[in-house]
Design a protein around this motif. Structure first.
Motif, PDB file in Angstrom:
ATOM      1  N   ASP A   1       0.833  -1.231   0.235  1.00  0.00           N
ATOM      2  CA  ASP A   1       0.118  -0.028   0.082  1.00  0.00           C
ATOM      3  C   ASP A   1       0.816   1.088  -0.050  1.00  0.00           C
ATOM      4  O   ASP A   1       1.642   1.348   0.969  1.00  0.00           O
ATOM      5  N   MET A   2       0.794   2.013  -0.877  1.00  0.00           N
ATOM      6  CA  MET A   2       1.367   3.417  -1.180  1.00  0.00           C
ATOM      7  C   MET A   2       0.587   4.600  -0.037  1.00  0.00           C
ATOM      8  O   MET A   2       0.022   5.356  -0.488  1.00  0.00           O
ATOM      9  N   ARG A   3       0.850   4.100   1.083  1.00  0.00           N
ATOM     10  CA  ARG A   3       0.120   4.991   2.111  1.00  0.00           C
ATOM     11  C   ARG A   3       0.271   6.333   2.091  1.00  0.00           C
ATOM     12  O   ARG A   3      -0.574   7.066   2.783  1.00  0.00           O
ATOM     13  N   ASP A   4       1.503   6.876   1.744  1.00  0.00           N
ATOM     14  CA  ASP A   4       1.843   8.144   1.792  1.00  0.00           C
ATOM     15  C   ASP A   4       1.585   8.957   0.429  1.00  0.00           C
ATOM     16  O   ASP A   4       1.926  10.035   0.203  1.00  0.00           O
ATOM     17  N   GLY A   5       1.021   8.181  -0.674  1.00  0.00           N
ATOM     18  CA  GLY A   5       0.811   8.842  -1.861  1.00  0.00           C
ATOM     19  C   GLY A   5       1.938   8.765  -2.893  1.00  0.00           C
ATOM     20  O   GLY A   5       2.832   8.499  -2.774  1.00  0.00           O
ATOM     21  N   PHE A   6       1.403   9.410  -3.959  1.00  0.00           N
ATOM     22  CA  PHE A   6       2.269   9.521  -5.178  1.00  0.00           C
ATOM     23  C   PHE A   6       2.183  10.933  -5.936  1.00  0.00           C
ATOM     24  O   PHE A   6       0.877  11.305  -5.992  1.00  0.00           O
ATOM     25  N   ASP A   7       3.002  11.105  -6.666  1.00  0.00           N
ATOM     26  CA  ASP A   7       3.043  12.476  -7.606  1.00  0.00           C
ATOM     27  C   ASP A   7       3.449  12.263  -8.849  1.00  0.00           C
ATOM     28  O   ASP A   7       4.584  12.011  -9.044  1.00  0.00           O
ATOM     29  N   ILE A   8       2.690  12.372  -9.984  1.00  0.00           N
ATOM     30  CA  ILE A   8       3.133  12.266 -11.320  1.00  0.00           C
ATOM     31  C   ILE A   8       2.790  13.738 -11.968  1.00  0.00           C
ATOM     32  O   ILE A   8       2.787  13.651 -13.336  1.00  0.00           O
TER      33      ILE A   8
END
Length: 347
Positions: A289-296
């Protein structure tokens, strides 16, 4: 996602604040309130059962000797180009040394020999262009080394020999264009590596070989153009990966394949127009789980059928997506300016 990078704690050099350093500052504030500092020309000194903590800033005078029980020493903002020759003599119990915001141009090879118990060395914002080989031979307990915002253009592995316990290494804000092979080979305990804000265009194939459990990797603000499929393989437990603010135009399909624990991925402000199918397969799964998020965001995405794999992934992960309004299509003309998420949801 530039906001993530900019909000990184800076104590020291972008790492999570060191607990004892924070305690040190609190104790110094308390010491000042209790009248421990005798005059503006005196360093602040706080004594406890654990030892003496000393902080010196102008206009205080740098002490000619230190109490034998000194465990923390900060000599900052003096614009020193060289350290007093005997600054650390007799302080064999020293654990933290903060020398930030001076103008140090070089260090003596014997500089750290009097302090074999040192755990933290902060050399932020100096003018170092190199380090003498062997300077860390007596530093087997050093946990944190911060060389942030110096003038390093090259890096030699011999400079870092002896750092058997190193967990945090900050080389950000220098002028590094390349890294030597085998840089991390002996740093098996390394948890955080910060190479942000340099001028790196490529990374050696063995770049991440050595650490057994790297958790944070900061490569933002460089000039990297490509992320190969094997670069991250040695670090399956990586949790935070910052690649924002580079010139990435290509990311190999298997680049993220082995990342079992990734919590944060920042690919914003690059040159990505498309990515290969299968790139996202192993990210954001229930057990990853990418619990802290992502940015593209702030990439020139070409929103055509070649992004179908990304569209599907985005719909499942949109709650973890930062900067959604800044993640837009640069083409084709029919969808130019639309958000990538809106195009994904229309498929």
């Amino acid at each position: 996602m530039a906001s993530w990078s900019r909000q990184r704690p800076e104590s020291p050099g972008g790492f999570q604040p060191h607990p004892s350093r924070t305690l040190f500052l609190l104790l110094l504030l308390a010491a000042s309130a209790w009248g421990v500092t005798l005059s503006p020309k005196d360093c602040q000194v706080f004594r406890s059962d654990h030892g003496s903590s000393i902080s010196c800033q102008p206009p205080a005078k740098i002490p000619s000797y230190l109490p034998a029980d000194t465990v923390h020493l900060a000599v900052e903002f003096f614009n020193l180009t060289l350290l007093p020759a005997n600054l650390l003599q007799g302080a064999s119990k020293l654990q933290e040394l903060h020398l930030s915001s001076n103008r140090l141009e070089s260090l003596s090879p014997e500089f750290l020999r009097p302090v074999p118990q040192l755990r933290v060395l902060d050399l932020t914002r100096n003018s170092l262009t190199g380090l003498p080989p062997g300077v860390f031979q007596a530093s087997a307990t050093l946990d944190t080394l911060v060389l942030k915002e110096n003038q390093l253009e090259v890096l030699e592995t011999s400079w870092l020999h002896g750092l058997k316990a190193l967990r945090h290494l900050d080389l950000s804000g220098n002028c590094l264009r390349k890294l030597p092979p085998g840089l991390l080979a002996n740093f098996t305990l390394l948890r955080t590596l910060d190479l942000a804000e340099n001028q790196l265009e490529t990374l050696p194939p063995d770049f991440l070989q050595g650490p057994l459990q790297l958790e944070r990797l900061h490569l933002e603000g460089n000039k990297l153009q490509e992320l190969g499929k094997d670069l991250l393989v040695p670090q399956p437990d990586l949790r935070y990966l910052f690649l924002n603010g580079n010139k990435l135009a290509r990311v190999a399909a298997g680049a993220f394949h082995g990342l079992r624990q990734l919590d944060m991925l920042d690919l914003s402000n690059n040159s990505l127009a498309s990515v290969p199918e299968g790139l996202w397969t192993f990210l954001g799964q229930p057990n990853r789980d990418m619990r802290d998020g992502f940015d593209i965001s702030s990439n020139p995405w070409i929103c055509d059928q070649n992004l179908s794999d990304l569209y599907h992934w985005l719909q499942a992960q949109k709650d973890k997506m930062f900067s959604q309004n800044d993640t837009r299509c640069a083409g084709p003309e029919a969808v130019k300016g639309q958000t990538l998420l809106a195009v994904a949801e229309s498929q």
